[in-house]
Design a protein around this motif. Structure first.
Motif, PDB file in Angstrom:
ATOM      1  N   PHE A  30       0.835  -1.203   0.000  1.00 60.64           N
ATOM      2  CA  PHE A  30       0.000   0.000   0.000  1.00 60.64           C
ATOM      3  C   PHE A  30       0.864   1.245   0.000  1.00 60.64           C
ATOM      4  O   PHE A  30       1.934   1.267   0.622  1.00 60.64           O
ATOM      5  CB  PHE A  30      -0.922   0.020   1.225  1.00 60.64           C
ATOM      6  CG  PHE A  30      -2.143  -0.838   1.047  1.00 60.64           C
ATOM      7  CD1 PHE A  30      -3.365  -0.272   0.685  1.00 60.64           C
ATOM      8  CD2 PHE A  30      -2.079  -2.220   1.213  1.00 60.64           C
ATOM      9  CE1 PHE A  30      -4.486  -1.069   0.517  1.00 60.64           C
ATOM     10  CE2 PHE A  30      -3.195  -3.011   1.030  1.00 60.64           C
ATOM     11  CZ  PHE A  30      -4.405  -2.439   0.680  1.00 60.64           C
ATOM     12  N   PHE A  31       0.384   2.261  -0.688  1.00 60.98           N
ATOM     13  CA  PHE A  31       1.015   3.575  -0.666  1.00 60.98           C
ATOM     14  C   PHE A  31       0.223   4.453   0.298  1.00 60.98           C
ATOM     15  O   PHE A  31      -1.007   4.510   0.224  1.00 60.98           O
ATOM     16  CB  PHE A  31       1.017   4.175  -2.071  1.00 60.98           C
ATOM     17  CG  PHE A  31       1.574   5.566  -2.119  1.00 60.98           C
ATOM     18  CD1 PHE A  31       2.950   5.790  -2.115  1.00 60.98           C
ATOM     19  CD2 PHE A  31       0.726   6.672  -2.148  1.00 60.98           C
ATOM     20  CE1 PHE A  31       3.463   7.076  -2.133  1.00 60.98           C
ATOM     21  CE2 PHE A  31       1.241   7.962  -2.170  1.00 60.98           C
ATOM     22  CZ  PHE A  31       2.614   8.164  -2.159  1.00 60.98           C
ATOM     23  N   LYS A  32       0.934   5.166   1.194  1.00 59.81           N
ATOM     24  CA  LYS A  32       0.265   5.984   2.222  1.00 59.81           C
ATOM     25  C   LYS A  32      -0.261   7.283   1.634  1.00 59.81           C
ATOM     26  O   LYS A  32       0.235   8.371   1.949  1.00 59.81           O
ATOM     27  CB  LYS A  32       1.262   6.321   3.336  1.00 59.81           C
ATOM     28  CG  LYS A  32       1.211   5.388   4.516  1.00 59.81           C
ATOM     29  CD  LYS A  32       2.033   5.962   5.667  1.00 59.81           C
ATOM     30  CE  LYS A  32       2.588   4.836   6.519  1.00 59.81           C
ATOM     31  NZ  LYS A  32       3.633   5.276   7.435  1.00 59.81           N
ATOM     32  N   LEU A  33      -1.257   7.153   0.794  1.00 63.51           N
ATOM     33  CA  LEU A  33      -1.831   8.351   0.161  1.00 63.51           C
ATOM     34  C   LEU A  33      -2.451   9.271   1.213  1.00 63.51           C
ATOM     35  O   LEU A  33      -2.438  10.498   1.069  1.00 63.51           O
ATOM     36  CB  LEU A  33      -2.889   7.927  -0.872  1.00 63.51           C
ATOM     37  CG  LEU A  33      -3.448   9.025  -1.776  1.00 63.51           C
ATOM     38  CD1 LEU A  33      -2.357   9.664  -2.630  1.00 63.51           C
ATOM     39  CD2 LEU A  33      -4.564   8.482  -2.672  1.00 63.51           C
ATOM     40  N   SER A  34      -2.954   8.673   2.291  1.00 63.76           N
ATOM     41  CA  SER A  34      -3.622   9.461   3.344  1.00 63.76           C
ATOM     42  C   SER A  34      -2.693  10.515   3.945  1.00 63.76           C
ATOM     43  O   SER A  34      -3.148  11.549   4.412  1.00 63.76           O
ATOM     44  CB  SER A  34      -4.142   8.527   4.440  1.00 63.76           C
ATOM     45  OG  SER A  34      -3.069   7.754   4.945  1.00 63.76           O
ATOM     46  N   ALA A  35      -1.370  10.252   3.877  1.00 63.36           N
ATOM     47  CA  ALA A  35      -0.420  11.204   4.454  1.00 63.36           C
ATOM     48  C   ALA A  35      -0.273  12.464   3.602  1.00 63.36           C
ATOM     49  O   ALA A  35       0.372  13.421   4.015  1.00 63.36           O
ATOM     50  CB  ALA A  35       0.947  10.531   4.617  1.00 63.36           C
ATOM     51  N   PHE A  36      -0.869  12.463   2.406  1.00 61.28           N
ATOM     52  CA  PHE A  36      -0.620  13.564   1.473  1.00 61.28           C
ATOM     53  C   PHE A  36      -1.786  14.530   1.324  1.00 61.28           C
ATOM     54  O   PHE A  36      -1.753  15.407   0.468  1.00 61.28           O
ATOM     55  CB  PHE A  36      -0.169  13.013   0.112  1.00 61.28           C
ATOM     56  CG  PHE A  36       1.213  12.453   0.193  1.00 61.28           C
ATOM     57  CD1 PHE A  36       2.317  13.273   0.013  1.00 61.28           C
ATOM     58  CD2 PHE A  36       1.415  11.122   0.535  1.00 61.28           C
ATOM     59  CE1 PHE A  36       3.603  12.770   0.146  1.00 61.28           C
ATOM     60  CE2 PHE A  36       2.688  10.604   0.664  1.00 61.28           C
ATOM     61  CZ  PHE A  36       3.791  11.429   0.470  1.00 61.28           C
TER      62      PHE A  36
END
Ligand SMILES: [Zn+2]
Length: 659
Positions: A161-167
């Motif tokens: 998973f890529f931590k898109l939520s952090a962006f």
């Protein structure tokens, strides 16, 4: 001399489970127009296009075709590349997602994101079709697979998973600091509210897909869709060594409105996570709709670029795509509107102005553009209007408002038509004063035409090059610098170039019928007759019609072919088919329409009354959309296969059978 500023732009990389239609062509044409425009403004430009070759749909299409995936995608990539070349739309970089340079870049980007703490291992749960080996996006338990109709199963697999939520915050800050990043404005609001609504982490690998880029050391994980596809823009200009090439970040990504979210949310987030430079702008255009619905092959309303380019020329298609619809909005595509614009704006507008100006200069000043003397008020008014037009057109180009740029330019053309109608150079006599007046009028018109030619060049590259030559102007039109363009730079005294056919007028219903017929042949190659390779078979030459030379046939096979002496009654050229002549031929019992690929070697008038050998029992077929009912026999001579018609003496009767 200081180095030129760089400009890097991209089209999307197109998915290889089908071939290009007018939608793909639209994006690529716009990219090509911007590329030519930026060059004329002094930029060093690189354009990238390419093919997206991974994933389940390709796996399935290759399986249906009965070939390995690698073979399937290589063929598709070749076909895309060849069509872009044929349409004059080749990019500097054509990137394939199966290229090694791309594979290395994706793996490198993943490594950077992981090292910076934005990648983690998790589980993905979704509805899965066992038959198609694929997750069905957005399906709920109990839903059937949209591809095969079978029931789906709930499946959980391990994913990265890529931590898109952090962006969320970094992206919102970025949009604020770069208000031009998302264009047009309406799309920007849509994206900002999407991001404000919160971002979920993104699964970027799969273990259930086989045809993809492997995650190093983590097999059977392969990268999934967007992490793979978007990265192609960076792979094309150096990948890990992007600094050496000096083109990254992209100045402009051109995309369809359906994929703007991936380009303005995922892509900058991946790059921020890897601490790489983020693109400067993403521009989303609308759709061309056919009868108000989106084009698709399954709906049978696909418009293909090649038949239009064959019939009206690629410049006509480019002009229509940019003029008809404000860039960014949806528009309706219709052949009727296309041909109407062609006849009114190109044939009667620009084409007519260029050829009548050249013809008057030819007649009055022995083919050399005269020098203007002291200008009258009407001349000066036209000069001012044209000069103002330069600023206006460039301003619209800068804002990517191509429709308005062309509208302004055609206002200048209309002003020239009006000027000629009121000044009436053809009504002036041979006195010294009249000759000077004529010189002023024609020099003024030629100068306007030169400026229009330069400004129209990014949109109409082929025809403006022809007009430039026609006007006897030095160098190439593409080398003119737009920043220095102004009234008064016309080169006078040099001889005009050879007259050129620019945009021959076409009859609307016939043109539409032929475009549709050619499109039908291209979409259904199995039901249509084999396309004519070059001049050979379309020329109906005996050499090409024969099977392998060594293969013998029996007399009964030969007897199947009926050949008769015919006489050519009429012959004319076919717009959009340089090699073909349309003939009517008297074969004794009837008059037939037959197309022959001899236009480059025979003048139509020289053929009238000539007796020829005709294959009369050949099934009728269409060549470039024109019905051909029979075949004329010709020898194929020399390495270029020059056709030489077989003939008969005067006294041989029309309709006589050849045995
Ligand atoms: Zn299925």
């Amino acid at each position: 001399m200081p180095a030129k500023p760089k400009f890097y732009l991209t089209t999307p990389i197109y998915y290889t489970n089908g071939l290009p239609h007018i939608g793909h062509t639209y994006t690529t044409v716009v990219a090509d127009v911007i590329r030519r425009y930026k060059r004329m403004r002094g930029y060093q430009v690189v354009m990238t296009t390419g093919t997206d070759e991974h994933g389940v749909n390709v796996e399935r299409a290759a399986k249906n075709a009965g070939v390995p995936e690698s073979e399937f995608v290589a063929k598709m990539a070749d076909a895309w590349r060849a069509l872009w070349e044929e349409l004059g739309l080749s990019a500097e970089e054509f990137v394939r997602t199966t290229d090694l340079r791309h594979v290395r870049t994706v793996q490198w980007l993943f490594k950077l994101c992981r090292e910076n703490g934005y990648v983690y291992k998790g589980h993905y749960t979704g509805q899965y079709c066992i038959y198609d080996n694929a997750f069905v996006n957005d399906a709920k338990p109990g839903d059937n697979c949209p591809d095969c109709g079978r029931p789906t199963e709930t499946l959980t697999e391990e994913n990265y998973f890529f931590k898109l939520s952090a962006f969320q915050k970094p992206l919102l800050d970025f949009y604020k600091k770069n208000p031009d990043f998302i264009q047009p404005e309406s799309r920007k609001n849509e994206i900002v509210s999407f991001v404000e609504g919160g971002l979920k982490d993104l699964s970027i690998t799969r273990t259930t897909v086989r045809w993809g880029i492997p995650v190093p050391g983590e097999e059977p994980h392969v990268f999934y869709v967007w992490f793979d596809a978007l990265t192609a823009y960076l792979s094309a200009v150096g990948g890990p060594d992007y600094e050496k090439r000096g083109m990254w970040p992209a100045d402009l990504h051109l995309v369809g409105k359906d994929i703007i979210r991936f380009h303005t949310v995922y892509w900058p987030a991946f790059l921020m996570a890897a601490m790489l430079p983020v693109p400067k702008q993403v521009w989303a255009h609308g759709w061309f709709l056919m009868d108000a619905s989106k084009m698709s092959k399954s709906k049978g309303n696909v418009v293909l670029p090649r038949p239009i380019a064959n019939m009206l020329g690629m410049d006509a298609l480019r002009y229509f795509l940019l003029r008809e619809v404000a860039f960014g909005q949806d528009g309706n595509f219709s052949y009727d509107a296309l041909v109407t614009r062609y006849n009114s704006d190109l044939a009667n507008g620009l084409g007519n102005l260029a050829s009548r100006t050249a013809a008057m200069i030819e007649k009055t000043f022995a083919g050399k553009i005269p020098k203007a003397g002291k200008l009258e008020a009407a001349d000066e008014a036209l000069a001012r209007e044209t000069q103002a037009g330069i600023g206006e057109v460039l301003d619209y180009f800068e804002k990517m408002n191509f429709a308005r740029a062309l509208e302004s330019l055609w206002t200048v053309i209309a002003a020239a038509d009006k000027y000629l109608t009121t000044q009436k150079p053809w009504s002036l006599g041979d006195s010294e004063a009249d000759m000077q007046r004529k010189a002023n009028i024609l020099a003024t018109t030629a100068e306007l035409l030169r400026i229009v030619t330069v400004l129209a060049h990014p949109v109409l590259p082929d025809s403006t090059a022809k007009i430039w030559t026609l006007l006897g102007q030095p160098g190439s039109v593409c080398a003119v610098e737009l920043d220095g363009l102004r009234w008064g730079q016309l080169t006078t005294g040099a001889p005009l170039g050879k007259p050129q056919t620019l945009f021959p007028r076409v009859e609307k219903s016939e043109a539409i019928e032929r475009i549709e017929s050619m499109a039908n042949e291209e979409l259904n190659p199995s039901t249509a007759p084999a396309p004519a390779p070059a001049t050979a078979t379309s020329a109906g030459s005996g050499a090409a019609a024969a099977p392998a030379a060594s293969e013998k046939i029996g007399i009964e096979d030969f007897a199947k072919v009926e050949m008769r002496v015919g006489q050519i009654k009429t012959a004319e050229r076919i717009v959009g088919a340089d090699k073909l002549l349309k003939l009517t031929v008297d074969i004794g019992t009837e008059i037939r329409q037959i197309c022959a690929g001899i236009a480059q070697f025979y003048e139509p008038d020289s053929l009238i009354g000539r007796k020829v050998a005709v294959v009369t029992n050949l099934a009728p077929r269409k060549l470039r959309g024109v019905v051909s009912n029979g075949m004329i026999i010709a020898a194929s001579v020399g390495p270029e296969g020059r056709p030489v018609l077989a003939g008969f003496p005067e006294d041989v009767e029309i309709g006589a059978r050849l045995k």
